[in-house]
Design an enzyme around this catalytic site. Structure first.
Site, PDB file in Angstrom:
ATOM      1  N   HIS A 143     -11.244  -4.623 -41.313  1.00  0.00           N
ATOM      2  CA  HIS A 143     -10.353  -5.771 -41.490  1.00  0.00           C
ATOM      3  C   HIS A 143     -10.567  -6.663 -40.274  1.00  0.00           C
ATOM      4  O   HIS A 143     -10.386  -6.226 -39.146  1.00  0.00           O
ATOM      5  CB  HIS A 143      -8.903  -5.291 -41.555  1.00  0.00           C
ATOM      6  CG  HIS A 143      -7.905  -6.372 -41.747  1.00  0.00           C
ATOM      7  ND1 HIS A 143      -7.735  -7.010 -42.944  1.00  0.00           N
ATOM      8  CD2 HIS A 143      -7.026  -6.918 -40.896  1.00  0.00           C
ATOM      9  CE1 HIS A 143      -6.782  -7.903 -42.834  1.00  0.00           C
ATOM     10  NE2 HIS A 143      -6.333  -7.865 -41.589  1.00  0.00           N
ATOM     11  N   SER A 144     -11.005  -7.866 -40.480  1.00  0.00           N
ATOM     12  CA  SER A 144     -11.316  -8.716 -39.324  1.00  0.00           C
ATOM     13  C   SER A 144     -10.713 -10.101 -39.487  1.00  0.00           C
ATOM     14  O   SER A 144     -11.113 -10.874 -40.341  1.00  0.00           O
ATOM     15  CB  SER A 144     -12.827  -8.806 -39.142  1.00  0.00           C
ATOM     16  OG  SER A 144     -13.425  -9.285 -40.326  1.00  0.00           O
ATOM     17  N   ASP A 145      -9.719 -10.333 -38.682  1.00  0.00           N
ATOM     18  CA  ASP A 145      -9.162 -11.686 -38.610  1.00  0.00           C
ATOM     19  C   ASP A 145      -8.694 -11.975 -37.220  1.00  0.00           C
ATOM     20  O   ASP A 145      -8.715 -11.164 -36.370  1.00  0.00           O
ATOM     21  CB  ASP A 145      -8.041 -11.905 -39.623  1.00  0.00           C
ATOM     22  CG  ASP A 145      -6.816 -11.016 -39.410  1.00  0.00           C
ATOM     23  OD1 ASP A 145      -6.117 -10.797 -40.397  1.00  0.00           O
ATOM     24  OD2 ASP A 145      -6.567 -10.556 -38.293  1.00  0.00           O
TER      25      ASP A 145
END
Length: 93
Positions: free
Chosen positions: A91-93
């Site tokens: 999950h990359s934000d």
């Protein structure tokens, strides 16, 4: 629509917390994630995580800054590889 529902973000934070909980076979005790306190579709409240942003370490080109970046590289790479290959959850934000 599903990506805009902040309950999904809460679930992801919970999953990361579980995936990186200290265990006997790995030591990710220094990796932490904010704890979701309250969530609905439009609002997510988390506890405060007293930490330095990663960007703080990217611009220090001094000898001490480079030494610290080398010390951080191994644990960060192991954490990334764990997410990709062991947990199959990124999950990359």
């Amino acid at each position: 629509r599903n990506q805009l529902d902040l309950r999904n973000e809460r679930d992801h934070l919970d999953r990361f917390g579980n995936n990186f909980a200290p265990s006997s076979d790995t030591d990710f005790s220094k990796i932490s994630f904010p704890t979701p306190l309250l969530a609905d579709a439009n609002c997510l409240v988390e506890d405060y995580e007293d930490a330095a942003p990663m960007s703080n370490f990217l611009y220090d080109d001094s000898e001490e800054g480079m030494k610290l970046r080398r010390q951080l590289a191994g644990p960060l790479l192991r954490a990334f590889l764990k997410m990709v290959f062991m947990d199959n959850f990124v999950h990359s934000d």
